[in-house]
Design a protein around this motif. Structure first.
Motif, short mmCIF file in Angstrom:
data_model
loop_
_atom_site.label_atom_id
_atom_site.label_comp_id
_atom_site.label_asym_id
_atom_site.label_seq_id
_atom_site.Cartn_x
_atom_site.Cartn_y
_atom_site.Cartn_z
N GLN A 135 0.83 -1.20 0.00
CA GLN A 135 0.00 0.00 0.00
C GLN A 135 0.86 1.25 0.00
O GLN A 135 0.51 2.26 -0.58
CB GLN A 135 -0.95 0.00 1.19
N ALA A 136 2.02 1.15 0.70
CA ALA A 136 2.92 2.30 0.74
C ALA A 136 3.83 2.33 -0.50
O ALA A 136 4.73 3.15 -0.60
CB ALA A 136 3.75 2.26 2.02
N GLY A 137 3.64 1.37 -1.42
CA GLY A 137 4.36 1.39 -2.69
C GLY A 137 5.77 0.85 -2.66
O GLY A 137 6.61 1.22 -3.45
N ALA A 138 6.05 -0.10 -1.72
CA ALA A 138 7.41 -0.65 -1.63
C ALA A 138 7.51 -1.99 -2.34
O ALA A 138 6.51 -2.60 -2.68
CB ALA A 138 7.79 -0.83 -0.16
N SER A 139 8.72 -2.46 -2.56
CA SER A 139 8.91 -3.74 -3.23
C SER A 139 8.84 -4.91 -2.26
O SER A 139 8.76 -4.72 -1.06
CB SER A 139 10.24 -3.76 -3.97
N HIS A 140 8.93 -6.13 -2.80
CA HIS A 140 8.72 -7.32 -1.98
C HIS A 140 9.90 -7.69 -1.11
O HIS A 140 11.03 -7.48 -1.47
CB HIS A 140 8.34 -8.49 -2.88
N PRO A 141 9.63 -8.25 0.03
CA PRO A 141 10.70 -8.62 0.97
C PRO A 141 11.35 -9.95 0.63
O PRO A 141 10.78 -10.76 -0.07
CB PRO A 141 9.95 -8.75 2.28
N ALA A 142 12.55 -10.11 1.12
CA ALA A 142 13.24 -11.40 1.03
C ALA A 142 13.47 -11.90 2.45
O ALA A 142 14.22 -11.29 3.20
CB ALA A 142 14.58 -11.23 0.32
N PRO A 143 12.81 -12.98 2.84
CA PRO A 143 12.94 -13.44 4.22
C PRO A 143 14.33 -13.96 4.56
O PRO A 143 15.03 -14.45 3.69
CB PRO A 143 11.92 -14.58 4.34
N GLY A 144 14.70 -13.85 5.81
CA GLY A 144 15.97 -14.37 6.30
C GLY A 144 15.83 -14.59 7.79
O GLY A 144 14.95 -14.02 8.39
N MET A 145 16.65 -15.43 8.36
CA MET A 145 16.46 -15.79 9.78
C MET A 145 17.75 -15.74 10.56
O MET A 145 18.82 -15.89 10.01
CB MET A 145 15.93 -17.22 9.89
N HIS A 146 17.63 -15.53 11.83
CA HIS A 146 18.77 -15.64 12.74
C HIS A 146 18.66 -16.91 13.55
O HIS A 146 17.58 -17.27 13.99
CB HIS A 146 18.78 -14.46 13.72
N GLU A 147 19.78 -17.59 13.74
CA GLU A 147 19.79 -18.79 14.59
C GLU A 147 19.88 -18.34 16.04
O GLU A 147 20.80 -17.65 16.42
CB GLU A 147 21.03 -19.63 14.27
N LYS A 148 18.95 -18.69 16.81
CA LYS A 148 19.07 -18.41 18.24
C LYS A 148 18.16 -19.30 19.05
O LYS A 148 17.24 -19.89 18.53
CB LYS A 148 18.81 -16.95 18.57
N HIS A 149 18.43 -19.43 20.35
CA HIS A 149 17.63 -20.32 21.17
C HIS A 149 16.82 -19.53 22.17
O HIS A 149 17.22 -18.49 22.62
CB HIS A 149 18.53 -21.29 21.92
N TYR A 150 15.70 -20.06 22.50
CA TYR A 150 14.87 -19.53 23.57
C TYR A 150 14.46 -20.75 24.36
O TYR A 150 13.36 -21.23 24.25
CB TYR A 150 13.64 -18.83 23.00
N SER A 151 15.42 -21.32 25.10
CA SER A 151 15.25 -22.69 25.58
C SER A 151 15.08 -22.82 27.08
O SER A 151 15.76 -22.15 27.85
CB SER A 151 16.47 -23.52 25.20
N PRO A 152 14.22 -23.77 27.49
CA PRO A 152 14.21 -24.20 28.89
C PRO A 152 15.44 -25.07 29.14
O PRO A 152 16.08 -25.52 28.19
CB PRO A 152 12.93 -25.02 29.00
N ARG A 153 15.76 -25.34 30.42
CA ARG A 153 16.88 -26.25 30.72
C ARG A 153 16.48 -27.68 30.40
O ARG A 153 17.27 -28.47 29.93
CB ARG A 153 17.24 -26.17 32.22
N THR A 154 15.23 -27.99 30.68
CA THR A 154 14.71 -29.33 30.41
C THR A 154 14.71 -29.60 28.92
O THR A 154 14.42 -28.71 28.13
CB THR A 154 13.26 -29.42 30.93
N ARG A 155 15.02 -30.87 28.53
CA ARG A 155 14.99 -31.24 27.12
C ARG A 155 13.58 -31.01 26.58
O ARG A 155 12.59 -31.46 27.17
CB ARG A 155 15.36 -32.72 26.97
N GLN B 142 7.17 -22.65 33.93
CA GLN B 142 6.55 -23.43 34.99
C GLN B 142 7.02 -24.90 34.93
O GLN B 142 7.49 -25.45 35.91
CB GLN B 142 5.01 -23.35 34.86
N LEU B 143 6.91 -25.49 33.74
CA LEU B 143 7.27 -26.91 33.60
C LEU B 143 8.78 -27.11 33.82
O LEU B 143 9.20 -28.10 34.41
CB LEU B 143 6.84 -27.44 32.23
N ASP B 144 9.57 -26.14 33.36
CA ASP B 144 11.02 -26.21 33.55
C ASP B 144 11.34 -26.27 35.05
O ASP B 144 12.17 -27.05 35.49
CB ASP B 144 11.65 -24.96 32.92
N ALA B 145 10.63 -25.45 35.83
CA ALA B 145 10.87 -25.40 37.27
C ALA B 145 10.43 -26.70 37.96
O ALA B 145 10.90 -27.01 39.05
CB ALA B 145 10.12 -24.21 37.88
N GLU B 146 9.54 -27.44 37.32
CA GLU B 146 9.04 -28.68 37.93
C GLU B 146 9.97 -29.88 37.68
O GLU B 146 9.71 -30.97 38.20
CB GLU B 146 7.63 -28.99 37.41
#
Ligand code: AMP
Ligand code: MG
Length: 300
Positions: A198-218, A267-271
């Motif tokens: 709508q603002a008249g821009a061109s199309h994006p090209a997706p890309g990702m960063h590797e990172k974790h958002y992890s509990p200690r539990t597997r 919560q589950l991680d703490a359990e």
């Protein structure tokens, strides 16, 4: 010990750290214009300095004090989604210290949709650099208690209730009028593309960063209850309950699911279960940010 917004702003102005609520997750904030203050964020989190921080502002006007360009596309996206869970990555001004951007010539900026965050930034009168208020690679905090569990008394925490969105912001770079998705979030690329078109821009090209958002539990992801390893763990289910020691039912819709996800995992991680299994949500646009965070959490 409860901290007032005025006291927290004073700490920020004096080069200290404060944890504060936003609508996505709790942030660990420092004055973004003070390199020594920002350094403390990396030390407190144990975060490598190669990882750039998002700078939080209270207005478009404040955003413009730290970015070298504010193209029409940025104006349009901010008009639609600020305050909200959308981070814009733009060329930085030299007032932004290199430590904030990990030496990159660009800076990520966002106006959070939380009254406490906005008042804090306004009161401090400076943009606030803030990653999530957890130790590096840990689960992001969505309550003040999660922050205290991570840092104890080492970091003063402003209270602001549970985070309404519950997962980190969508991050998009705007380069030469083009959009690039750096991290999916609850504002989808589709919605952003539509606004961009709508603002008249061109199309994006997706890309990702590797990172974790992890509990200690597997953490394991399963397509159905039949893939659970045994009966000894905790199962986060949405559609089909399985035979497990502990089960947590999640909402069927993506928005309430996101709002609860990290709280349930904390919560589950703490359990201390031997494992946490999550029933993978559908491969649909609404769920892409949630699937992204679950895959990162499981990928350790
Ligand atoms: P976090 O603060 O850990 O929630 O993550 C910040 C996110 O914003 C990460 O995905 C970063 O890679 C991204 N980010 C922040 N600043 C920039 C930047 N200048 N260029 C590219 N990505 C950025
Ligand atoms: Mg984080």
């Amino acid at each position: 010990m409860s901290l007032s917004i005025k006291e927290a702003a004073e700490i920020l102005r004096n080069g200290g750290l404060v944890a504060f609520p936003t609508e996505t997750v709790y942030g660990l904030g420092a004055n973004a214009l003070d390199p020594a203050a920002v350094q403390k964020i990396f030390e407190m989190k144990g975060r490598p300095e190669t990882s750039p921080l998002i700078v939080h502002v209270a207005s478009v006007e404040m955003a413009r004090t730290i970015v070298a360009e504010w193209p029409p596309l940025a104006e349009e996206l901010a008009r639609q989604w600020w305050p909200g869970p959308l981070t814009l990555v733009l060329p930085k001004k030299s007032v932004v210290p290199d430590i904030v951007t990990a030496g990159l010539p660009t800076v990520g900026v966002r106006m959070p949709n939380h009254p406490v965050a906005l008042e804090l930034i306004e009161e401090a009168g400076v943009p606030v650099a803030a990653p999530s208020a957890n130790r590096f690679t840990g689960l992001s905090p969505t309550t003040a208690d999660h922050v205290r569990a991570a840092f104890g008394d080492a970091v003063p925490v402003l209270e602001g209730g549970p985070c309404a969105v519950g997962i980190e912001s969508t991050v998009v770079a705007i380069e030469g009028g083009k959009l690039k998705l750096l991290r999916p979030g609850m504002i989808s690329l589709g919605e952003i593309e539509q606004a961009a078109a709508q603002a008249g821009a061109s199309h994006p090209a997706p890309g990702m960063h590797e990172k974790h958002y992890s509990p200690r539990t597997r953490l394991i992801l399963v397509r159905s209850a039949s893939e659970l390893p045994d009966r000894t763990g905790a199962y986060v289910w949405r559609v089909a309950l399985g035979p497990v020691a502990r089960a947590v039912r999640m909402p069927l819709d993506a928005e309430p699911y996101a709002a609860q996800l990290y709280r349930v995992l904390h919560q589950l991680d703490a359990e201390n279960w031997p494992w946490i299994a999550v029933e993978m949500p559908p491969d649909a646009p609404d769920w892409s940010a949630i699937r992204d965070r679950l895959q990162r959490a499981a990928g350790r």
